[in-house]
Design a protein around this motif. Sequence first.
Motif, PDB file in Angstrom:
ATOM      1  N   ARG A  99       0.836  -1.207   0.000  1.00 19.88           N
ATOM      2  CA  ARG A  99       0.000   0.000   0.000  1.00 19.88           C
ATOM      3  C   ARG A  99       0.862   1.245   0.000  1.00 19.88           C
ATOM      4  N   GLY A 100       1.951   1.191   0.740  1.00 24.00           N
ATOM      5  CA  GLY A 100       2.868   2.331   0.762  1.00 24.00           C
ATOM      6  C   GLY A 100       3.472   2.605  -0.605  1.00 24.00           C
ATOM      7  N   GLU A 101       3.796   1.514  -1.339  1.00 23.27           N
ATOM      8  CA  GLU A 101       4.317   1.690  -2.687  1.00 23.27           C
ATOM      9  C   GLU A 101       3.271   2.349  -3.590  1.00 23.27           C
ATOM     10  N   ARG A 102       2.008   1.944  -3.425  1.00 21.28           N
ATOM     11  CA  ARG A 102       0.949   2.553  -4.234  1.00 21.28           C
ATOM     12  C   ARG A 102       0.809   4.042  -3.910  1.00 21.28           C
ATOM     13  N   VAL A 103       0.811   4.357  -2.611  1.00 20.65           N
ATOM     14  CA  VAL A 103       0.687   5.760  -2.192  1.00 20.65           C
ATOM     15  C   VAL A 103       1.852   6.579  -2.712  1.00 20.65           C
ATOM     16  N   LEU A 104       3.055   6.019  -2.619  1.00 15.91           N
ATOM     17  CA  LEU A 104       4.246   6.725  -3.085  1.00 15.91           C
ATOM     18  C   LEU A 104       4.171   6.994  -4.582  1.00 15.91           C
ATOM     19  N   LEU A 105       3.809   5.946  -5.351  1.00 16.09           N
ATOM     20  CA  LEU A 105       3.730   6.118  -6.795  1.00 16.09           C
ATOM     21  C   LEU A 105       2.651   7.130  -7.170  1.00 16.09           C
ATOM     22  N   GLN A 106       1.540   7.124  -6.446  1.00 19.40           N
ATOM     23  CA  GLN A 106       0.480   8.095  -6.729  1.00 19.40           C
ATOM     24  C   GLN A 106       0.977   9.516  -6.485  1.00 19.40           C
ATOM     25  N   LYS A 107       1.732   9.721  -5.404  1.00 24.03           N
ATOM     26  CA  LYS A 107       2.273  11.052  -5.130  1.00 24.03           C
ATOM     27  C   LYS A 107       3.257  11.472  -6.213  1.00 24.03           C
ATOM     28  N   GLN A 108       4.087  10.517  -6.669  1.00 23.19           N
ATOM     29  CA  GLN A 108       5.032  10.839  -7.733  1.00 23.19           C
ATOM     30  C   GLN A 108       4.297  11.228  -9.022  1.00 23.19           C
ATOM     31  N   LEU A 109       3.243  10.472  -9.327  1.00 24.83           N
ATOM     32  CA  LEU A 109       2.466  10.775 -10.531  1.00 24.83           C
ATOM     33  C   LEU A 109       1.817  12.154 -10.442  1.00 24.83           C
ATOM     34  N   GLU A 110       1.273  12.482  -9.271  1.00 29.83           N
ATOM     35  CA  GLU A 110       0.643  13.790  -9.099  1.00 29.83           C
ATOM     36  C   GLU A 110       1.661  14.909  -9.228  1.00 29.83           C
ATOM     37  N   ARG A 111       2.861  14.670  -8.729  1.00 27.67           N
ATOM     38  CA  ARG A 111       3.896  15.697  -8.822  1.00 27.67           C
ATOM     39  C   ARG A 111       4.350  15.891 -10.266  1.00 27.67           C
ATOM     40  N   ARG A 112       4.364  14.796 -11.025  1.00 26.50           N
ATOM     41  CA  ARG A 112       4.825  14.865 -12.409  1.00 26.50           C
ATOM     42  C   ARG A 112       3.745  15.366 -13.356  1.00 26.50           C
ATOM     43  N   PHE A 113       2.497  14.839 -13.206  1.00 24.89           N
ATOM     44  CA  PHE A 113       1.459  15.108 -14.197  1.00 24.89           C
ATOM     45  C   PHE A 113       0.300  15.941 -13.667  1.00 24.89           C
ATOM     46  N   GLY A 114       0.289  16.298 -12.380  1.00 24.26           N
ATOM     47  CA  GLY A 114      -0.823  17.060 -11.826  1.00 24.26           C
ATOM     48  C   GLY A 114      -1.956  16.142 -11.377  1.00 24.26           C
ATOM     49  N   ALA A 115      -3.180  16.696 -11.314  1.00 24.46           N
ATOM     50  CA  ALA A 115      -4.339  15.927 -10.864  1.00 24.46           C
ATOM     51  C   ALA A 115      -4.538  14.694 -11.754  1.00 24.46           C
ATOM     52  N   LEU A 116      -4.808  13.548 -11.108  1.00 23.54           N
ATOM     53  CA  LEU A 116      -4.899  12.279 -11.827  1.00 23.54           C
ATOM     54  C   LEU A 116      -6.352  11.918 -12.117  1.00 23.54           C
ATOM     55  N   PRO A 117      -6.632  11.344 -13.281  1.00 21.50           N
ATOM     56  CA  PRO A 117      -7.989  10.867 -13.577  1.00 21.50           C
ATOM     57  C   PRO A 117      -8.312   9.633 -12.742  1.00 21.50           C
ATOM     58  N   PRO A 118      -9.585   9.322 -12.531  1.00 27.73           N
ATOM     59  CA  PRO A 118      -9.977   8.191 -11.672  1.00 27.73           C
ATOM     60  C   PRO A 118      -9.395   6.856 -12.119  1.00 27.73           C
ATOM     61  N   TRP A 119      -9.214   6.657 -13.412  1.00 27.62           N
ATOM     62  CA  TRP A 119      -8.753   5.352 -13.864  1.00 27.62           C
ATOM     63  C   TRP A 119      -7.345   5.032 -13.384  1.00 27.62           C
ATOM     64  N   VAL A 120      -6.551   6.059 -13.091  1.00 26.28           N
ATOM     65  CA  VAL A 120      -5.202   5.811 -12.600  1.00 26.28           C
ATOM     66  C   VAL A 120      -5.241   5.169 -11.217  1.00 26.28           C
ATOM     67  N   SER A 121      -6.099   5.687 -10.341  1.00 27.65           N
ATOM     68  CA  SER A 121      -6.236   5.106  -9.004  1.00 27.65           C
ATOM     69  C   SER A 121      -6.680   3.647  -9.087  1.00 27.65           C
ATOM     70  N   GLU A 122      -7.570   3.350 -10.040  1.00 22.72           N
ATOM     71  CA  GLU A 122      -8.024   1.971 -10.211  1.00 22.72           C
ATOM     72  C   GLU A 122      -6.878   1.069 -10.651  1.00 22.72           C
ATOM     73  N   ARG A 123      -6.043   1.559 -11.568  1.00 17.03           N
ATOM     74  CA  ARG A 123      -4.910   0.758 -12.014  1.00 17.03           C
ATOM     75  C   ARG A 123      -3.933   0.505 -10.878  1.00 17.03           C
ATOM     76  N   LEU A 124      -3.684   1.542 -10.076  1.00 13.26           N
ATOM     77  CA  LEU A 124      -2.767   1.381  -8.953  1.00 13.26           C
ATOM     78  C   LEU A 124      -3.303   0.402  -7.923  1.00 13.26           C
TER      79      LEU A 124
END
Length: 340
Positions: free
Chosen positions: A287-312
């Motif tokens: 879960r920590g890896e998922r949270v970390l990757l989500q934060k990295q994605l938000e920092r790189r690409f901004g607000a994430l669409p819902p499908w990204v959270s589902e993939r993670l």
Amino acid sequence: MSSDSSHDSGYKLLFSHAQVVEDLLRGFVPEDWVAELDFTTLEKVSGSYVSDDLRDREDDIIWRVRRQGQWLYVYVLLEFQSSVDPWMALRVMVYTGLLYQDLIKTGEVRSGQKLPPVFPLVLYNGRQRWNAARDVSELIDLLPGSLKRYHPAHRYFLLDESAVGEEHLSDRQNTVTSIIRLETSAVPADVRQAVSQLQQRLQGPQYASLRRAFVVWINRIVLRRLMPGQEVPEVNELQEIDTMLAETVEEWTRQWKADGLQQGRQEGRQEGLREGLQVGIQQGLLRGERVLLQKQLERRFGALPPWVSERLAQATPEQLEAWGLDLLDAADLGALFQTG
């Protein structure tokens, strides 16, 4: 103009080089007359002139270039205000008039001659999309009947950096492409890529002054925006910036991993109290890896669409690791998750 004089002066320094102005016109002004310009005749014109009411305009950049034997003046207005100026079309008309007035006063245009054409270009780098009128005629009430002939019209060309699509930033030889990429870069890896392109493009002694202008601007503006609160050492070459950014990428990666492991352990311990220590720690780490990757994605690409959270949420540890490794090189979310 913005109160951020360091940013203004850095941009002025870049656009005071003929190669950058040529790249600006060739790469970002899709009009037929650009092909008719003799760029070997590009020369910078003094931008210091005073109107009758003594208001100075020294912040803009004026060049002239030959087109079919005639001078064309290119008036570049660098616009760094945080908000869009709704009266820009009026400002441009006034500044163009002041330029014409100065050409007459200095004898560049004599009695009996016609005034040269002027191409006004507004370069805007604010986050808010530009929505102001681009022709002064749009700011004036329509006149009825035969009065329409007195309705003024004066248009400017707009380059809104935030509106430039990726398809227009593919020319690695264009210095303005690198400027826009550097302006919009959110992570050191993106800056490194732009710096690498500049290194390849600006080889040779003829570009020494322009290389130095880029180094000063990147060091004092881009890196301080990218790494707020950190002391940025002065450097003299683009290669030194690349080396410094390589170290920064490595440090950020180590920190991201450390933060993710720490959060994973914390969540794992909490989960372990309910489901068993070993299973809980493993699930918490994942879960920590998922949270970390989500934060990295938000920092790189901004607000994430819902499908990204589902993939993670559905990803395996191997997928999360692969996405984390590919993150810095991916152009967008679609390209990244196609590799997963």
